[in-house]
Design a protein around this motif. Structure first.
Motif, PDB file in Angstrom:
ATOM      1  N   PHE A 195       0.808  -1.215   0.000  1.00  0.00           N
ATOM      2  CA  PHE A 195       0.000   0.000   0.000  1.00  0.00           C
ATOM      3  C   PHE A 195       0.841   1.265   0.000  1.00  0.00           C
ATOM      4  O   PHE A 195       0.382   2.305  -0.471  1.00  0.00           O
ATOM      5  CB  PHE A 195      -0.990  -0.018   1.167  1.00  0.00           C
ATOM      6  CG  PHE A 195      -2.138  -0.938   0.900  1.00  0.00           C
ATOM      7  CD1 PHE A 195      -3.259  -0.494   0.220  1.00  0.00           C
ATOM      8  CD2 PHE A 195      -2.087  -2.268   1.291  1.00  0.00           C
ATOM      9  CE1 PHE A 195      -4.316  -1.347  -0.064  1.00  0.00           C
ATOM     10  CE2 PHE A 195      -3.131  -3.136   1.010  1.00  0.00           C
ATOM     11  CZ  PHE A 195      -4.247  -2.672   0.331  1.00  0.00           C
ATOM     12  N   GLY A 196       2.053   1.199   0.478  1.00  0.00           N
ATOM     13  CA  GLY A 196       2.942   2.360   0.392  1.00  0.00           C
ATOM     14  C   GLY A 196       3.142   2.756  -1.060  1.00  0.00           C
ATOM     15  O   GLY A 196       3.005   3.929  -1.430  1.00  0.00           O
ATOM     16  N   ARG A 197       3.427   1.789  -1.893  1.00  0.00           N
ATOM     17  CA  ARG A 197       3.613   2.028  -3.322  1.00  0.00           C
ATOM     18  C   ARG A 197       2.293   2.499  -3.961  1.00  0.00           C
ATOM     19  O   ARG A 197       2.284   3.407  -4.775  1.00  0.00           O
ATOM     20  CB  ARG A 197       4.113   0.768  -4.013  1.00  0.00           C
ATOM     21  CG  ARG A 197       4.375   0.982  -5.502  1.00  0.00           C
ATOM     22  CD  ARG A 197       4.941  -0.231  -6.155  1.00  0.00           C
ATOM     23  NE  ARG A 197       6.279  -0.453  -5.615  1.00  0.00           N
ATOM     24  CZ  ARG A 197       6.979  -1.559  -5.771  1.00  0.00           C
ATOM     25  NH1 ARG A 197       6.479  -2.559  -6.451  1.00  0.00           N
ATOM     26  NH2 ARG A 197       8.182  -1.681  -5.265  1.00  0.00           N
ATOM     27  N   PHE A 198       1.193   1.868  -3.560  1.00  0.00           N
ATOM     28  CA  PHE A 198      -0.105   2.242  -4.130  1.00  0.00           C
ATOM     29  C   PHE A 198      -0.437   3.703  -3.832  1.00  0.00           C
ATOM     30  O   PHE A 198      -0.814   4.455  -4.727  1.00  0.00           O
ATOM     31  CB  PHE A 198      -1.225   1.335  -3.604  1.00  0.00           C
ATOM     32  CG  PHE A 198      -2.572   1.744  -4.118  1.00  0.00           C
ATOM     33  CD1 PHE A 198      -3.028   1.290  -5.343  1.00  0.00           C
ATOM     34  CD2 PHE A 198      -3.372   2.627  -3.401  1.00  0.00           C
ATOM     35  CE1 PHE A 198      -4.259   1.703  -5.846  1.00  0.00           C
ATOM     36  CE2 PHE A 198      -4.603   3.048  -3.895  1.00  0.00           C
ATOM     37  CZ  PHE A 198      -5.044   2.576  -5.123  1.00  0.00           C
ATOM     38  N   PHE A 199      -0.316   4.109  -2.574  1.00  0.00           N
ATOM     39  CA  PHE A 199      -0.667   5.484  -2.201  1.00  0.00           C
ATOM     40  C   PHE A 199       0.280   6.513  -2.834  1.00  0.00           C
ATOM     41  O   PHE A 199      -0.120   7.638  -3.089  1.00  0.00           O
ATOM     42  CB  PHE A 199      -0.734   5.645  -0.688  1.00  0.00           C
ATOM     43  CG  PHE A 199      -1.936   5.000  -0.065  1.00  0.00           C
ATOM     44  CD1 PHE A 199      -3.222   5.293  -0.502  1.00  0.00           C
ATOM     45  CD2 PHE A 199      -1.800   4.085   0.966  1.00  0.00           C
ATOM     46  CE1 PHE A 199      -4.341   4.701   0.058  1.00  0.00           C
ATOM     47  CE2 PHE A 199      -2.915   3.481   1.546  1.00  0.00           C
ATOM     48  CZ  PHE A 199      -4.181   3.799   1.093  1.00  0.00           C
ATOM     49  N   THR A 200       1.512   6.117  -3.106  1.00  0.00           N
ATOM     50  CA  THR A 200       2.436   6.996  -3.818  1.00  0.00           C
ATOM     51  C   THR A 200       1.970   7.188  -5.264  1.00  0.00           C
ATOM     52  O   THR A 200       2.005   8.299  -5.797  1.00  0.00           O
ATOM     53  CB  THR A 200       3.865   6.426  -3.788  1.00  0.00           C
ATOM     54  OG1 THR A 200       4.299   6.364  -2.419  1.00  0.00           O
ATOM     55  CG2 THR A 200       4.835   7.285  -4.584  1.00  0.00           C
ATOM     56  N   ALA A 201       1.507   6.105  -5.885  1.00  0.00           N
ATOM     57  CA  ALA A 201       1.033   6.164  -7.274  1.00  0.00           C
ATOM     58  C   ALA A 201      -0.328   6.849  -7.387  1.00  0.00           C
ATOM     59  O   ALA A 201      -0.646   7.412  -8.442  1.00  0.00           O
ATOM     60  CB  ALA A 201       0.957   4.755  -7.862  1.00  0.00           C
ATOM     61  N   HIS A 232      -2.611  -5.811   9.293  1.00  0.00           N
ATOM     62  CA  HIS A 232      -1.445  -6.127   8.459  1.00  0.00           C
ATOM     63  C   HIS A 232      -0.932  -4.980   7.592  1.00  0.00           C
ATOM     64  O   HIS A 232       0.118  -5.106   6.982  1.00  0.00           O
ATOM     65  CB  HIS A 232      -1.770  -7.319   7.536  1.00  0.00           C
ATOM     66  CG  HIS A 232      -2.050  -8.569   8.273  1.00  0.00           C
ATOM     67  ND1 HIS A 232      -1.061  -9.362   8.808  1.00  0.00           N
ATOM     68  CD2 HIS A 232      -3.229  -9.165   8.585  1.00  0.00           C
ATOM     69  CE1 HIS A 232      -1.604 -10.400   9.405  1.00  0.00           C
ATOM     70  NE2 HIS A 232      -2.912 -10.307   9.295  1.00  0.00           N
ATOM     71  N   VAL A 233      -1.677  -3.871   7.528  1.00  0.00           N
ATOM     72  CA  VAL A 233      -1.260  -2.779   6.645  1.00  0.00           C
ATOM     73  C   VAL A 233      -1.083  -1.469   7.403  1.00  0.00           C
ATOM     74  O   VAL A 233       0.011  -0.900   7.428  1.00  0.00           O
ATOM     75  CB  VAL A 233      -2.267  -2.583   5.483  1.00  0.00           C
ATOM     76  CG1 VAL A 233      -1.865  -1.398   4.621  1.00  0.00           C
ATOM     77  CG2 VAL A 233      -2.399  -3.849   4.657  1.00  0.00           C
ATOM     78  N   LYS A 234      -2.144  -0.981   8.009  1.00  0.00           N
ATOM     79  CA  LYS A 234      -2.149   0.373   8.590  1.00  0.00           C
ATOM     80  C   LYS A 234      -0.992   0.629   9.558  1.00  0.00           C
ATOM     81  O   LYS A 234      -0.351   1.681   9.466  1.00  0.00           O
ATOM     82  CB  LYS A 234      -3.491   0.648   9.255  1.00  0.00           C
ATOM     83  CG  LYS A 234      -3.715   2.107   9.561  1.00  0.00           C
ATOM     84  CD  LYS A 234      -5.124   2.366  10.052  1.00  0.00           C
ATOM     85  CE  LYS A 234      -5.287   3.840  10.353  1.00  0.00           C
ATOM     86  NZ  LYS A 234      -6.559   4.107  10.993  1.00  0.00           N
ATOM     87  N   PRO A 235      -0.660  -0.304  10.454  1.00  0.00           N
ATOM     88  CA  PRO A 235       0.437  -0.014  11.394  1.00  0.00           C
ATOM     89  C   PRO A 235       1.808   0.112  10.721  1.00  0.00           C
ATOM     90  O   PRO A 235       2.732   0.654  11.305  1.00  0.00           O
ATOM     91  CB  PRO A 235       0.442  -1.226  12.334  1.00  0.00           C
ATOM     92  CG  PRO A 235      -0.862  -1.896  12.141  1.00  0.00           C
ATOM     93  CD  PRO A 235      -1.306  -1.577  10.753  1.00  0.00           C
ATOM     94  N   PHE A 236       1.926  -0.363   9.486  1.00  0.00           N
ATOM     95  CA  PHE A 236       3.226  -0.414   8.824  1.00  0.00           C
ATOM     96  C   PHE A 236       3.373   0.611   7.702  1.00  0.00           C
ATOM     97  O   PHE A 236       4.406   0.663   7.041  1.00  0.00           O
ATOM     98  CB  PHE A 236       3.471  -1.828   8.274  1.00  0.00           C
ATOM     99  CG  PHE A 236       3.321  -2.880   9.333  1.00  0.00           C
ATOM    100  CD1 PHE A 236       4.300  -3.066  10.303  1.00  0.00           C
ATOM    101  CD2 PHE A 236       2.175  -3.644   9.398  1.00  0.00           C
ATOM    102  CE1 PHE A 236       4.149  -4.007  11.298  1.00  0.00           C
ATOM    103  CE2 PHE A 236       2.016  -4.603  10.393  1.00  0.00           C
ATOM    104  CZ  PHE A 236       3.001  -4.777  11.353  1.00  0.00           C
TER     105      PHE A 236
END
Length: 167
Positions: A98-104, A125-129
């Motif tokens: 999701f880091g890559r997704f939100f950057t795109a 599994h996603v938000k805390p990281f």
């Protein structure tokens, strides 16, 4: 059975992201999001956004993008024997990047979860990281799955109206 999700459906101007957990067996076989004929996803989104739910898959996907709607799953891969979220084997979970997704897709302002399991998996599994997590509104929606038949369609339609841009 080991399952792998599909790439996201998104465009640079996407403002809302709808997240499921993992495509079911019919979707995996057809290589299409929400391909099970009893799943209400396409009928509900079509009614809210004003496109033909029976049109060819590429046209439905294009309609989502035209309305600023992105579509993906929380999980990149997992093991499960059926299409039920309850059958996902916890130690096999690999979340999507999701880091890559939100950057795109920097214009995402609302993340909608297609059911409680998608919301729970994202929270764990996603938000805390997420590094530099975007400021977004999180909305848990009633699942469009045929396994969630207890909630009336009209109630689902009302809840899902948050995917419309001015909702």
């Amino acid at each position: 059975m080991h399952c792998r999700s599909f790439p996201p459906i998104a465009s640079p101007g996407s403002w809302v992201l709808i997240l499921g957990t993992m495509p079911g067996k019919v979707s995996l076989r057809e290589q299409q999001y929400y391909a099970h004929p009893q799943n209400l996803f396409w009928r509900i989104t079509a009614e809210i956004l004003g496109f033909d739910a029976t049109s060819a898959y590429p046209l439905r996907v294009s309609s989502l993008k035209d309305h600023g709607v992105a579509l993906w799953d929380v999980l990149q891969s997992c093991t499960r024997e059926s299409s039920l979220d309850a059958d996902i084997v916890a130690h096999t979970i690999v979340p999507n990047d999701f880091g890559r997704f939100f950057t795109a897709c920097p214009d995402i302002r609302r993340v909608c979860f297609n059911g409680a399991k998608a919301a729970a998996l994202y929270a764990r599994h996603v938000k805390p990281f997420l590094q530099d997590a975007p400021t977004v509104e999180y909305v848990q929606l009633p699942s469009t799955s045929p396994a969630n038949a207890a909630i009336p369609r009209a109630d689902k339609l009302r809840a899902w109206s948050v995917i419309k841009h001015n909702a």
